[in-house]
Write a protein that holds these residues in place. Structure first.
Motif, PDB file in Angstrom:
ATOM      1  N   LEU A  77       0.375  72.536  64.652  1.00 46.81           N
ATOM      2  CA  LEU A  77      -0.590  73.162  65.556  1.00 46.81           C
ATOM      3  C   LEU A  77      -1.984  72.827  65.047  1.00 46.81           C
ATOM      4  O   LEU A  77      -2.309  73.085  63.886  1.00 46.81           O
ATOM      5  N   VAL A  78      -2.779  72.212  65.919  1.00 51.17           N
ATOM      6  CA  VAL A  78      -4.146  71.831  65.548  1.00 51.17           C
ATOM      7  C   VAL A  78      -5.074  72.280  66.663  1.00 51.17           C
ATOM      8  O   VAL A  78      -4.806  72.034  67.844  1.00 51.17           O
TER       9      VAL A  78
ATOM     10  N   PHE B  30       5.142  62.127  69.003  1.00 50.62           N
ATOM     11  CA  PHE B  30       3.986  61.693  69.784  1.00 50.62           C
ATOM     12  C   PHE B  30       2.757  61.748  68.883  1.00 50.62           C
ATOM     13  O   PHE B  30       2.515  62.752  68.215  1.00 50.62           O
ATOM     14  N   ASN B  31       2.011  60.664  68.901  1.00 50.72           N
ATOM     15  CA  ASN B  31       0.834  60.621  68.037  1.00 50.72           C
ATOM     16  C   ASN B  31      -0.409  61.147  68.712  1.00 50.72           C
ATOM     17  O   ASN B  31      -1.402  61.417  68.071  1.00 50.72           O
TER      18      ASN B  31
ATOM     19  N   TRP C 247      -5.571  74.080  72.305  1.00 47.92           N
ATOM     20  CA  TRP C 247      -4.822  73.791  71.078  1.00 47.92           C
ATOM     21  C   TRP C 247      -3.795  72.709  71.369  1.00 47.92           C
ATOM     22  O   TRP C 247      -3.209  72.674  72.459  1.00 47.92           O
ATOM     23  N   SER C 248      -3.582  71.837  70.402  1.00 48.71           N
ATOM     24  CA  SER C 248      -2.577  70.779  70.515  1.00 48.71           C
ATOM     25  C   SER C 248      -1.411  71.119  69.595  1.00 48.71           C
ATOM     26  O   SER C 248      -1.625  71.489  68.433  1.00 48.71           O
ATOM     27  N   ALA C 249      -0.191  70.982  70.127  1.00 45.87           N
ATOM     28  CA  ALA C 249       1.000  71.327  69.345  1.00 45.87           C
ATOM     29  C   ALA C 249       2.042  70.224  69.446  1.00 45.87           C
ATOM     30  O   ALA C 249       2.154  69.549  70.470  1.00 45.87           O
TER      31      ALA C 249
ATOM     32  N   ARG D  10      -2.291  64.359  65.575  1.00 45.39           N
ATOM     33  CA  ARG D  10      -1.121  65.005  64.965  1.00 45.39           C
ATOM     34  C   ARG D  10      -1.345  65.066  63.461  1.00 45.39           C
ATOM     35  O   ARG D  10      -1.586  64.037  62.819  1.00 45.39           O
ATOM     36  N   SER D  11      -1.238  66.249  62.901  1.00 50.28           N
ATOM     37  CA  SER D  11      -1.500  66.407  61.477  1.00 50.28           C
ATOM     38  C   SER D  11      -0.391  65.770  60.647  1.00 50.28           C
ATOM     39  O   SER D  11       0.759  65.690  61.080  1.00 50.28           O
ATOM     40  N   THR D  12      -0.749  65.308  59.460  1.00 53.24           N
ATOM     41  CA  THR D  12       0.237  64.699  58.574  1.00 53.24           C
ATOM     42  C   THR D  12       1.259  65.746  58.126  1.00 53.24           C
ATOM     43  O   THR D  12       2.471  65.522  58.197  1.00 53.24           O
TER      44      THR D  12
END
Ligand SMILES: [Ca+2]
Ligand SMILES: [Ca+2]
Ligand SMILES: [Ca+2]
Length: 288
Positions: free
Chosen positions: A200-201, A258-259, A183-185, A208-210
């Motif tokens: 959290l994606v 951070f993108n 998971w990316s946070a 990175r979510s909008t």
């Protein structure tokens, strides 16, 4: 030709990412070298089942707790702004089942923490290693339903203040956080607006979510009591357990989202020489 273009774009993105990382005060692509981190309790550097060097906050066994914090205090600006991105994975979940909406095995989750108490800090089980830690803000990735904390399920993200596990705000997650995925946070705090945002994606290659997953307005300077703070992670297990691993971590001491997050497949591209292709392409451009 199309494939080659894609590779060049990847290399270009990497250079942009590398430039970004220069402003980071914390930057771990992996944890083969953990210099700068204080490891506490059951936390170790471990090799996971894919051969990665990970920060293993707790192993997959019962009643463990641990934490890792920056060895040194990190100075934030006067408004306490910061941005961070990290990847985590909870694997080998087992033991007890949740009694709530989420009936999956495993517990208890991971908390990202900023605190000004000590770089040695941590409670077993539902406290996720964070409970009672004063002068702190925690972003919890909670995988166990503790009704005593007024949690509505056992699979949510929450924001906690001053070691209180009764979150000031929380959001359910539709996929099990402890499903073994990477998971990316992202956690960003803009001290000008006082807005703390969490994203959290699922996935190692996630963008990175909008929209934020969760946000809360809070004056962190007041909460922390100082703008010199320790950053790190805590975790705990109880009757349910799992390997709670951090795979990568970057942090900037300013509001500077951070993108992307460093992740293994991009690093693999690097080792295969696609950066060389990018460099060659640039030389061609300069030559022409
Ligand atoms: Ca919770
Ligand atoms: Ca659960
Ligand atoms: Ca919980």
């Amino acid at each position: 030709m199309v494939t080659k273009h894609v590779h060049i774009l990847c290399a270009t993105a990497l250079f942009a990412s590398a430039q970004f990382a220069q402003s980071s005060v914390i930057d771990f692509d992996n944890f083969s070298n953990s210099t700068g981190l204080q490891l506490n309790g059951n936390t170790t550097i471990a090799t996971d089942d894919a051969g990665r060097s990970v920060l293993r906050l707790t192993p997959a066994s019962t009643n463990k707790s641990g934490s890792a914090f920056s060895t040194a205090l990190i100075s934030l600006g006067a408004d306490a702004s910061f941005s961070t991105a990290f990847q985590f994975r909870i694997s080998n979940s087992g033991g007890m089942f949740d009694g709530g909406l989420d009936r999956a095995q495993g517990a208890d989750g991971i908390v990202f923490v900023a605190q000004t108490v000590a770089n040695t800090a941590g409670a077993v089980g539902g406290g996720i290693g964070y409970q009672t830690l004063g002068s702190s803000v925690g972003v919890e990735f909670d995988t166990w339903h503790n009704s005593e904390n007024e949690e509505y399920d056992g699979n949510h993200v929450g924001i906690d203040l001053n070691g209180n596990m009764n979150s000031v705000t929380e959001a359910g997650v539709s996929t099990l956080i402890n499903n073994g995925s990477i998971w990316s946070a992202w956690v960003d705090y803009n001290g000008v607006t006082d807005l703390l945002e969490v994203r959290l994606v699922e996935g190692a290659n996630a963008a990175r979510s909008t929209n934020s997953t969760l946000s809360y307005t809070v004056d962190l300077t007041t909460v922390l009591g100082s703008t010199n703070t320790y950053f790190g992670f805590t975790s705990g297990t109880g009757g349910g357990f799992g390997n709670h691993d951090i795979l990568s971590w970057e942090l900037a001491s300013s509001y500077d989202p951070f993108n992307d997050v460093p992740e293994p497949s991009i690093l693999a591209l690097l080792s295969l020489g696609f950066v060389g292709i990018g460099a060659m392409k640039r030389r061609e451009q300069r030559a022409s």
